[in-house]
Enzyme design. Sequence first.
Site, short mmCIF file in Angstrom:
data_model
loop_
_atom_site.label_atom_id
_atom_site.label_comp_id
_atom_site.label_asym_id
_atom_site.label_seq_id
_atom_site.Cartn_x
_atom_site.Cartn_y
_atom_site.Cartn_z
NE ARG A 118 -3.88 -2.19 2.27
CZ ARG A 118 -3.58 -3.24 2.97
NH1 ARG A 118 -2.66 -3.20 3.71
NH2 ARG A 118 -4.33 -4.30 2.63
CE LYS A 140 -0.92 13.26 -14.69
NZ LYS A 140 -1.13 13.68 -16.06
CD GLU A 182 6.17 17.44 -22.64
OE1 GLU A 182 5.54 18.48 -22.08
OE2 GLU A 182 5.66 16.29 -23.09
CE LYS A 224 4.34 18.08 -14.43
NZ LYS A 224 4.52 16.69 -15.03
CD GLU A 234 -4.18 15.73 -15.67
OE1 GLU A 234 -3.50 14.82 -15.01
OE2 GLU A 234 -4.25 15.70 -16.89
NE ARG A 238 -0.72 17.16 -12.64
CZ ARG A 238 -0.37 16.63 -12.03
NH1 ARG A 238 -0.83 16.66 -10.53
NH2 ARG A 238 0.57 15.45 -12.38
CG ASN A 242 -3.34 17.97 -20.88
OD1 ASN A 242 -2.25 17.23 -20.70
ND2 ASN A 242 -4.17 17.88 -20.21
CG HIS A 245 0.39 17.15 -24.54
ND1 HIS A 245 1.27 18.00 -24.54
CD2 HIS A 245 1.29 15.88 -23.88
CE1 HIS A 245 2.37 17.98 -23.85
NE2 HIS A 245 2.30 16.65 -23.46
CG HIS A 249 -2.30 12.44 -26.70
ND1 HIS A 249 -1.09 11.64 -26.35
CD2 HIS A 249 -2.48 13.39 -25.71
CE1 HIS A 249 -0.73 12.08 -25.20
NE2 HIS A 249 -1.51 12.93 -24.71
CG HIS A 262 5.25 12.60 -25.48
ND1 HIS A 262 3.96 12.52 -25.92
CD2 HIS A 262 5.44 13.43 -24.65
CE1 HIS A 262 3.20 13.57 -24.99
NE2 HIS A 262 3.93 13.77 -24.23
N1 LIG Z 1 4.96 10.59 -14.56
C1 LIG Z 1 4.73 11.62 -15.60
O1 LIG Z 1 4.38 12.70 -15.15
C2 LIG Z 1 5.21 11.52 -16.92
C3 LIG Z 1 5.46 12.75 -17.72
C4 LIG Z 1 5.89 12.86 -19.00
C5 LIG Z 1 6.22 11.47 -19.40
N2 LIG Z 1 5.99 10.20 -18.83
C6 LIG Z 1 6.18 8.93 -19.31
O2 LIG Z 1 7.73 8.87 -19.41
C7 LIG Z 1 7.91 8.09 -20.59
C8 LIG Z 1 8.87 8.73 -21.64
O3 LIG Z 1 9.99 9.11 -20.88
P1 LIG Z 1 11.36 9.29 -21.52
O4 LIG Z 1 11.14 10.19 -22.85
O5 LIG Z 1 12.32 9.78 -20.39
O6 LIG Z 1 11.71 8.00 -22.21
P2 LIG Z 1 12.42 6.66 -21.73
O7 LIG Z 1 12.58 6.40 -20.39
O8 LIG Z 1 12.11 5.54 -22.73
O9 LIG Z 1 13.98 7.17 -22.03
C9 LIG Z 1 14.36 7.31 -23.49
C10 LIG Z 1 15.70 6.59 -23.95
O10 LIG Z 1 16.77 6.99 -23.43
C11 LIG Z 1 17.52 6.29 -22.55
N3 LIG Z 1 18.38 7.04 -21.53
C12 LIG Z 1 17.68 7.33 -20.72
N4 LIG Z 1 18.57 8.14 -19.87
C13 LIG Z 1 19.72 8.24 -20.50
C14 LIG Z 1 20.80 8.52 -20.50
N5 LIG Z 1 21.37 9.76 -19.42
N6 LIG Z 1 21.85 8.52 -21.37
C15 LIG Z 1 21.72 7.67 -22.23
N7 LIG Z 1 20.54 7.10 -22.44
C16 LIG Z 1 19.42 7.19 -21.46
C17 LIG Z 1 16.50 5.20 -22.18
O11 LIG Z 1 17.29 3.88 -21.91
C18 LIG Z 1 15.79 5.01 -23.32
O12 LIG Z 1 16.21 4.24 -24.29
C19 LIG Z 1 6.59 7.66 -21.18
O13 LIG Z 1 6.26 6.35 -20.92
C20 LIG Z 1 5.70 8.77 -20.42
O14 LIG Z 1 4.35 8.06 -20.33
C21 LIG Z 1 5.54 10.38 -17.38
ZN LIG Z 2 3.87 15.48 -22.61
#
Ligand SMILES: NC(=O)c1ccc[n+]([C@@H]2O[C@H](COP(=O)([O-])OP(=O)(O)OC[C@H]3O[C@@H](n4cnc5c(N)ncnc54)[C@H](O)[C@@H]3O)[C@@H](O)[C@H]2O)c1
Ligand SMILES: [Zn+2]
Length: 361
Positions: A118, A140, A182, A224, A234, A238, A242, A245, A249, A262
Site C-alpha cells: 500500500r 503520476k 516540454e 510545473k 488534475e 493542470r 496539455n 497534446h 496524441h 512524444h
Molecule cells: N509521470 C509523469 O508525469 C510523466 C510525464 C511525462 C512522461 N511520462 C512517461 O515517461 C515516458 C517517456 O520518458 P522518456 O522520454 O524519459 O523515455 P525513456 O524512459 O524511454 O528514455 C528514453 C531513452 O533514453 C535512454 N536513456 C535514459 N537516460 C539516458 C542517459 N542519461 N543516457 C543515455 N540514454 C539514456 C533510455 O534507456 C531510453 O532508451 C513515457 O512512458 C511517458 O508516459 C511520465
Molecule cells: Zn507530454
Amino acid sequence: MQTVRVDLAERSYTVYIGSDILGNQHPSLDISSDSAALIVSNETVAPIYLDALTKSLAGADIHSLVLPDGESFKTEETWSKIIDKLVGIRATRDATIITLGGGVIGDMGGYAAASYMRGISFIQVPTTLLSQVDASVGGKTGFNHPQGKNLIGAFHQPNAVLVDIETLKTLPEREFSAGLAEVVKIAAIRDAKFLDWLESHAAAIMARDPEALTSMIKRSIANKADVVAEDERESGVRALLNFGHSFAHALETLTGYKQYLHGEAVATGMMVASRLSELRGFCEPGFSDRLGKLLHLFDLPLDVPGSLQIDDILETMKLDKKVIAGSARLILIKSAGHGFIDSSSDKQQIAAAITASQNNS
Ligand SMILES: NC(=O)c1ccc[n+]([C@@H]2O[C@H](COP(=O)([O-])OP(=O)(O)OC[C@H]3O[C@@H](n4cnc5c(N)ncnc54)[C@H](O)[C@@H]3O)[C@@H](O)[C@H]2O)c1
Ligand SMILES: [Zn+2]
C-alpha cells in the site's frame, strides 16, 4: 546545487538539481542501514550510472533490478518483476525504491512503490531531460495496457528527486530535443520571461552548457511545481500542461507510435494549437512563427506530415481522453506565457489550423 520545493502539504518534497550528485553521498540518499533500498534501472542506463549511484548509497542494504529498455516494456509483466524482486529481498514497509532512468523507469518504479504494501518510499533519479523537467513533478506513476497508454496507475509522490545534469551528456540528441519540447511548452503557457530566456540561450542549451541547463531545468520544474501545487489531482489548471497534446496524441496514434518521440509530436501539436489561437483571433499574429523559430532551433519537427488525412486527425482527436463529449477542449494561447482552456473551436476551425501546419513547410 539548486533546489525546488514541490509544495503538497504532507506530501511535499524537494528536487535537487546540479552536477556530480551521483557518486557523492547525497543527504536524501541517507537510507538507514536496516531498511532495504531497491534501485530500478534499465539495460541502457545501468551500465553507465548504476555503480555511481550505488556508491552514493554506501551503508544501506542495497539491491538492484535491471529491466529491458523501452516503452514496449512499460507493462504489467515488468511491474510484476519489480514486485517479485521486492518480495524476494523481503522488503518491508520501510523499504525505498530508487528509480534510475527516464520516464518509463520512473513511472513503473513509482507505481511499484505506490502499490507494494500500500505504498513505500520512492526516490527518483531521472536521467532524460523529459523525465527531469516533466515526469519528476506531479506524482503520476503507472504502466500501459495493450489497449491504451498509462491506463493503470496511481498518484504517488516521491520523497525526493535528484537531477544530476551530468547524465544528460550521454543522452542521444533526439531524446534531448524531445525533452526541450516540454520545456518550451511550460514557458509558452505560463512564463513569458522564460520564453524570452530560452530564445536568448538556445545556443548554450543546444551545446548542453551546464549553467544554462541547470537554470533551464530549475525554472521548468518550478513552473510545473506551481501548477501541480495548485491542482494535484488534475481537475483544473493542470489541464494547461496539455498544450499541444491533443494534436500530439493524434499524431502518435496515427503513426503507430513509431515515427515520433512524444516531445517531437508535442512540438508539432503546439504549432497547430498556436496557429488555431491566431486563426481564432485569441492571440496576436506572429506568435506561432515565433514559437516555430525556437522549436526549430531545438531541432524539433514543426509540420504535420502531408501524408496524414485531416479527417483522420480530427477523428482520432475525438477519441482522446482529454476531449470531453463532442466539443474539443483545447489549450490555446492568449499571448506568450498565457495559455487558457478553449471549448469553443469547431471542427472547421481546427481543420484550418491543421491545414496551415501542413502547408508551412
Ligand atoms: N509521470 C509523469 O508525469 C510523466 C510525464 C511525462 C512522461 N511520462 C512517461 O515517461 C515516458 C517517456 O520518458 P522518456 O522520454 O524519459 O523515455 P525513456 O524512459 O524511454 O528514455 C528514453 C531513452 O533514453 C535512454 N536513456 C535514459 N537516460 C539516458 C542517459 N542519461 N543516457 C543515455 N540514454 C539514456 C533510455 O534507456 C531510453 O532508451 C513515457 O512512458 C511517458 O508516459 C511520465
Ligand atoms: Zn507530454
